[in-house]
Design a protein around this motif. Structure first.
Motif, PDB file in Angstrom:
ATOM      1  N   ARG A  57       0.824  -1.203   0.000  1.00  0.00           N
ATOM      2  CA  ARG A  57       0.000   0.000   0.000  1.00  0.00           C
ATOM      3  C   ARG A  57       0.860   1.256   0.000  1.00  0.00           C
ATOM      4  O   ARG A  57       2.021   1.237   0.388  1.00  0.00           O
ATOM      5  CB  ARG A  57      -0.889   0.037   1.243  1.00  0.00           C
ATOM      6  CG  ARG A  57      -0.106   0.291   2.536  1.00  0.00           C
ATOM      7  CD  ARG A  57      -0.894  -0.022   3.771  1.00  0.00           C
ATOM      8  NE  ARG A  57      -1.086  -1.443   3.950  1.00  0.00           N
ATOM      9  CZ  ARG A  57      -1.692  -1.988   5.001  1.00  0.00           C
ATOM     10  NH1 ARG A  57      -2.167  -1.226   5.960  1.00  0.00           N
ATOM     11  NH2 ARG A  57      -1.830  -3.300   5.099  1.00  0.00           N
ATOM     12  N   GLU A  77      -5.967   5.618   0.739  1.00  0.00           N
ATOM     13  CA  GLU A  77      -5.008   4.511   0.798  1.00  0.00           C
ATOM     14  C   GLU A  77      -5.192   3.574  -0.394  1.00  0.00           C
ATOM     15  O   GLU A  77      -6.261   3.008  -0.593  1.00  0.00           O
ATOM     16  CB  GLU A  77      -5.171   3.741   2.108  1.00  0.00           C
ATOM     17  CG  GLU A  77      -4.061   2.727   2.355  1.00  0.00           C
ATOM     18  CD  GLU A  77      -4.141   2.121   3.735  1.00  0.00           C
ATOM     19  OE1 GLU A  77      -3.692   2.790   4.699  1.00  0.00           O
ATOM     20  OE2 GLU A  77      -4.662   0.996   3.872  1.00  0.00           O
ATOM     21  N   GLY A  79      -4.044   0.203  -2.674  1.00  0.00           N
ATOM     22  CA  GLY A  79      -3.453  -1.125  -2.603  1.00  0.00           C
ATOM     23  C   GLY A  79      -2.895  -1.536  -3.949  1.00  0.00           C
ATOM     24  O   GLY A  79      -3.429  -1.169  -4.993  1.00  0.00           O
ATOM     25  N   ARG A  96      -8.234   0.404  -0.633  1.00  0.00           N
ATOM     26  CA  ARG A  96      -8.079  -0.012   0.757  1.00  0.00           C
ATOM     27  C   ARG A  96      -8.914   0.870   1.685  1.00  0.00           C
ATOM     28  O   ARG A  96      -9.683   0.367   2.506  1.00  0.00           O
ATOM     29  CB  ARG A  96      -6.604   0.029   1.174  1.00  0.00           C
ATOM     30  CG  ARG A  96      -5.726  -1.011   0.477  1.00  0.00           C
ATOM     31  CD  ARG A  96      -4.348  -1.065   1.105  1.00  0.00           C
ATOM     32  NE  ARG A  96      -4.439  -1.392   2.522  1.00  0.00           N
ATOM     33  CZ  ARG A  96      -4.511  -2.633   3.009  1.00  0.00           C
ATOM     34  NH1 ARG A  96      -4.495  -3.670   2.188  1.00  0.00           N
ATOM     35  NH2 ARG A  96      -4.607  -2.843   4.304  1.00  0.00           N
TER      36      ARG A  96
END
Length: 385
Positions: A57, A77, A79, A96
């Protein structure tokens, strides 16, 4: 090392909002290794595997002091897969997490794509979220304690800390006109931490889980099954409701920590969610699972952590599948931000699974074995920044 970027001006897209009482932090994890499995449909498997201990991430976390103890905050965030560079979570840019909200002495309220309360209050107790890889999660991650699924369109509250006690809840709007309850999700949880003792409990209830919980990425199907990840639950895509209740705890004495988790997962009213091929075996009623995990870790030296765990899953209702799983692992820290790890997982299955066939071993994140047994091992390196 986290890089604090002040005044937001360092990020051109946020330049107009910059001022001295704001900050943005860039952070991330890169985790890559290799996995071996002795039986994938009758064949051995050797392949690269990314995001093993923690999902790869990078993210941005920001706060703004609004005065009077009130703060604005956000998290974005992303991923990805370290071996291929491919986006995770079905290709979503910030799959995420993505949320914004306000925080004060009374707690925090956020809006966006977020974690449910089972993840928040009990997920960290299972070994798949600790020193072991996601392969060591409960079979199929059927209780979501390993955070396989996020919640879209959610409103979330997290309390302040009251002498070690915290609590919170989440609600996700289904967004279906004329059907208020369809696709809705709600969850709640609480935690307690005092000295060496840590406890947690969580609950979530999901309407039409195939489309609302498992089908929450941009590439998810709106008509067919999205619950194809494991034979443990893949036959239950027609369930009207998924309900999960969890409890967990851990106690640390010296260099050792003993932990335990329990979950009850139910896929209710099978056959009540309509879609293409969702109920090929004509199931009805409820599919239920008890899951219990006992785990142990020991900090042998400041750099070396050793761990062991046993997990038992028992199906009842429309299935009687049973899964026994054992895990051994080691984590060696080269620094505070970089570590090397090794985990070995064994699973044995029996009974009849969700596909109405004899249950076969199906370690989380792998394809099923051709027999009732499966062994996997993973080795890798993780770096945090």
């Amino acid at each position: 090392m986290k890089k604090s970027l002040f005044a937001l001006a360092a990020l051109g897209t946020f330049a107009g909002a910059a001022h001295a009482q704001s900050s943005v932090t860039l952070y991330g994890i890169v985790d890559a290794g290799f996995v071996y499995a002795n039986n994938i449909g009758g064949n051995k498997l050797y392949e690269p595997s990314a995001g093993n201990l923690q999902g790869d991430r990078w993210g941005l976390r920001g706060t703004e002091d609004l005065g009077g103890g009130l703060k604005a905050l956000f998290v974005l965030e992303n991923g990805f897969n370290a071996f291929t560079g491919k986006l995770g979570q079905g290709g979503d840019e910030f799959g995420r997490q993505a949320y914004v909200g306000l925080s004060s002495q009374y707690g925090t309220v956020t809006l966006g794509r977020q974690y449910d309360s089972v993840v928040d209050y009990t997920g960290a107790f299972e070994v798949g979220s600790q020193w072991a890889s996601f392969y060591a999660a409960h079979p199929g991650d059927l209780d979501n304690m390993n955070n396989s699924n996020r919640v879209n369109n959610s409103i979330k509250y997290a309390s302040a800390n009251y002498s070690g006690l915290t609590f919170g809840g989440l609600y996700s709007l289904g967004g279906v006109a004329g059907q208020f309850n369809r696709n809705q999700i709600f969850s709640a949880g609480l935690g307690y931490a005092q000295g060496p003792l840590v406890l947690g409990a969580g609950y979530f209830n999901v309407k039409n889980p195939n489309f609302s919980f498992f089908g929450n990425n941009s590439t998810s199907s709106t008509t067919a099954s999205n619950m194809t990840g494991s034979t443990v639950y893949s036959g239950y895509a027609s369930a009207k409701t998924q309900q999960v209740i969890t409890a967990a705890g851990a106690y640390t004495f010296g260099a050792a920590t003993v932990g335990a988790t329990y979950s009850n997962t139910q896929f209710k009213d099978l056959g009540q969610t309509v879609g293409t091929g969702l109920n090929p075996h004509g199931l009805s009623g409820n599919a239920k699972f008890h899951n219990a995990e006992l785990n142990f870790k020991y900090q042998l030296t400041p750099a070396l952590l050793l761990g062991a765990a046993y997990d038992y899953t028992k199906g009842y209702g429309v299935n009687d599948a049973k899964y026994h799983q054992g895990v051994l692992g080691a984590d060696y820290f080269l620094s505070k931000r970089t570590d090397l790890y090794f985990d070995a997982i064994y699973q044995h299955a029996s009974g009849t699974d969700s596909t109405d066939h004899a249950a076969v071993a199906d370690i989380n994140g792998l394809s099923p074995s051709s027999t009732s047994n499966q062994v996997a091992a993973v080795v890798g390196i993780r770096h945090k920044f």
